[in-house]
Each structure stands twice: as C-alpha cells, then as structure tokens.
Design an enzyme around this catalytic site. Structure first.
Site, PDB file in Angstrom:
ATOM      1  N   HIS A   9      -1.410 -15.816  -7.399  1.00  6.58           N
ATOM      2  CA  HIS A   9      -1.381 -17.255  -7.716  1.00  6.58           C
ATOM      3  C   HIS A   9      -0.827 -18.098  -6.570  1.00  6.58           C
ATOM      4  O   HIS A   9      -1.196 -19.263  -6.423  1.00  6.58           O
ATOM      5  CB  HIS A   9      -0.546 -17.484  -8.983  1.00  6.58           C
ATOM      6  CG  HIS A   9       0.809 -16.835  -8.929  1.00  6.58           C
ATOM      7  ND1 HIS A   9       0.998 -15.500  -9.216  1.00  6.58           N
ATOM      8  CD2 HIS A   9       2.019 -17.323  -8.579  1.00  6.58           C
ATOM      9  CE1 HIS A   9       2.277 -15.196  -9.063  1.00  6.58           C
ATOM     10  NE2 HIS A   9       2.925 -16.284  -8.669  1.00  6.58           N
ATOM     11  N   CYS A  65      -0.204 -13.376  -0.515  1.00  8.37           N
ATOM     12  CA  CYS A  65       0.655 -13.728  -1.650  1.00  8.37           C
ATOM     13  C   CYS A  65       1.701 -14.707  -1.113  1.00  8.37           C
ATOM     14  O   CYS A  65       1.520 -15.269  -0.031  1.00  8.37           O
ATOM     15  CB  CYS A  65       1.264 -12.499  -2.319  1.00  8.37           C
ATOM     16  SG  CYS A  65       2.345 -11.487  -1.296  1.00  8.37           S
ATOM     17  N   ILE A  69       4.609  -9.934   1.478  1.00  8.73           N
ATOM     18  CA  ILE A  69       5.370  -8.676   1.462  1.00  8.73           C
ATOM     19  C   ILE A  69       4.920  -7.754   0.327  1.00  8.73           C
ATOM     20  O   ILE A  69       4.669  -6.562   0.543  1.00  8.73           O
ATOM     21  CB  ILE A  69       6.880  -8.956   1.368  1.00  8.73           C
ATOM     22  CG1 ILE A  69       7.360  -9.697   2.621  1.00  8.73           C
ATOM     23  CG2 ILE A  69       7.659  -7.644   1.212  1.00  8.73           C
ATOM     24  CD1 ILE A  69       8.803 -10.202   2.537  1.00  8.73           C
ATOM     25  N   MET A  71       2.138  -7.636  -1.277  1.00  7.85           N
ATOM     26  CA  MET A  71       0.785  -7.152  -0.977  1.00  7.85           C
ATOM     27  C   MET A  71       0.827  -6.031   0.065  1.00  7.85           C
ATOM     28  O   MET A  71       0.131  -5.021  -0.061  1.00  7.85           O
ATOM     29  CB  MET A  71      -0.070  -8.304  -0.439  1.00  7.85           C
ATOM     30  CG  MET A  71      -0.433  -9.369  -1.458  1.00  7.85           C
ATOM     31  SD  MET A  71      -1.561  -8.702  -2.691  1.00  7.85           S
ATOM     32  CE  MET A  71      -2.348 -10.224  -3.271  1.00  7.85           C
ATOM     33  N   HIS A  98      -3.004  -1.442  18.634  1.00  8.06           N
ATOM     34  CA  HIS A  98      -2.143  -0.258  18.591  1.00  8.06           C
ATOM     35  C   HIS A  98      -2.269   0.553  17.301  1.00  8.06           C
ATOM     36  O   HIS A  98      -2.192   1.781  17.333  1.00  8.06           O
ATOM     37  CB  HIS A  98      -0.668  -0.666  18.728  1.00  8.06           C
ATOM     38  CG  HIS A  98      -0.320  -1.200  20.078  1.00  8.06           C
ATOM     39  ND1 HIS A  98       0.950  -1.117  20.608  1.00  8.06           N
ATOM     40  CD2 HIS A  98      -1.063  -1.831  21.016  1.00  8.06           C
ATOM     41  CE1 HIS A  98       0.972  -1.674  21.814  1.00  8.06           C
ATOM     42  NE2 HIS A  98      -0.239  -2.122  22.083  1.00  8.06           N
TER      43      HIS A  98
HETATM   44  C1  RB5 Z   1       5.102 -14.543  -6.603  1.00  8.56           C
HETATM   45  O1  RB5 Z   1       6.051 -15.460  -7.054  1.00  8.56           O
HETATM   46  C2  RB5 Z   1       5.611 -13.800  -5.376  1.00  8.56           C
HETATM   47  O2  RB5 Z   1       6.590 -12.897  -5.735  1.00  8.56           O
HETATM   48  C3  RB5 Z   1       4.472 -13.130  -4.664  1.00  8.56           C
HETATM   49  O3  RB5 Z   1       3.516 -14.086  -4.315  1.00  8.56           O
HETATM   50  C4  RB5 Z   1       4.815 -12.401  -3.385  1.00  8.56           C
HETATM   51  O4  RB5 Z   1       5.521 -13.228  -2.518  1.00  8.56           O
HETATM   52  C5  RB5 Z   1       5.441 -11.094  -3.541  1.00  8.56           C
HETATM   53  O5  RB5 Z   1       5.733 -10.389  -2.581  1.00  8.56           O
END
Ligand code: RB5
Length: 143
Positions: A9, A65, A69, A71, A98
């Site tokens: 989102h 996201c 992090i 993701m 690399h």
């Molecule tokens: C969502 O609020 C947030 O936790 C997500 O987008 C991301 O940053 C997680 O690592």
C-alpha cells in the site's frame, strides 16, 4: 527485458509511475499489484515477483514498499533471488556489476520519485561483469 513489479500500500503511486518509466525505456512490465492504498502484507506481493522470476516468466523484478526493507528481506530468502535495496545510483550500478542482482527494492518513504527513476535507469542498463571471482562469490550465495 520482462520486468515483474509489485508493491504494498505504501508503494502504489511510485509503482504506477515507475511502470510508465520502464515501459518508456522499452521494457515489458508485468504489474502484480497492489493497486490500492488499503493496507496489505508486503510478503504476499513480493512472492508474486520472486515466483515470476523463478518460473522464468520475468527476467528481473522491482519491489517497492515503505522502506524497501521488508520486501528485500522476503526476496532474499527465495532461491535464485538476489535482491538489492538501493537508495542511490552508485549501489544500483555496483549491485548489477558485482552481484548480478535480479530484484531492485526501493522505499517509497525513503527516496524521491526522481531518484527512483535514476536508480532504475542505471540498474536496468548495467550488465553483470561476468567476472570469474564474482561468479564464484555468487555461487557461494546460492550454496
Ligand atoms: C508498511 O507500513 C511498511 O511496514 C512497509 O511498507 C515496509 O516499509 C516494510 O518493510
């Protein structure tokens, strides 16, 4: 190149604009969502991109996201995936040269859209160096 892209989102707006940017670069983009700002779980969307790469439906991927992090943590647990969280152009270039990185992760709450475009442009234009010592290191990542 076929690029799979997904976001949670927090990344809807950035993803939408990046899709257009990548298409203008000449890439084919597969958008796996999400396309609403209703709260959702980033692993569910990251999985769609990593599976598309594993099945060879896509060549590479992008995950967005809030920070990039969550993701990247998810993606790097998946076989054959080398995900790179980039907040600068230099890292985008070097992780292609690399690490033969195949998934670009970015944080929509961290970088500007202009920087996102600059990072993506360099990431998707930079080839892996195919150097023996780097191939050896990547093999160790797989092991
Ligand atoms: C969502 O609020 C947030 O936790 C997500 O987008 C991301 O940053 C997680 O690592």
């Amino acid at each position: 190149m076929i690029i799979a892209i997904a976001n949670d989102h927090a990344g809807v707006e950035y993803k939408t604009e990046l899709c257009e940017f990548l298409q203008k670069m000449g890439h084919t983009v597969i958008n796996f969502g999400c396309d609403q700002t209703t709260s959702c779980d980033y692993p569910d969307y990251a999985r769609k991109v990593t599976e598309a790469i594993q099945s060879k439906r896509a060549d590479m991927g992008v995950l967005i996201c809030g920070t990039g992090i969550g993701m990247s943590i998810f993606a790097n647990k998946q076989k054959g995936i080398r995900a790179s969280l980039c907040d600068n152009v230099f890292s985008a270039q070097l992780t292609r040269e690399h690490n033969d990185s195949n998934v670009l992760c970015m944080g929509a709450r961290v970088i500007s859209k202009e920087l996102m475009f600059d990072i993506a442009k360099v990431y998707f234009s930079t080839p892996f160096s195919n150097d023996e010592r780097r191939l050896r290191r990547i093999k160790k990542l797989e092991e």
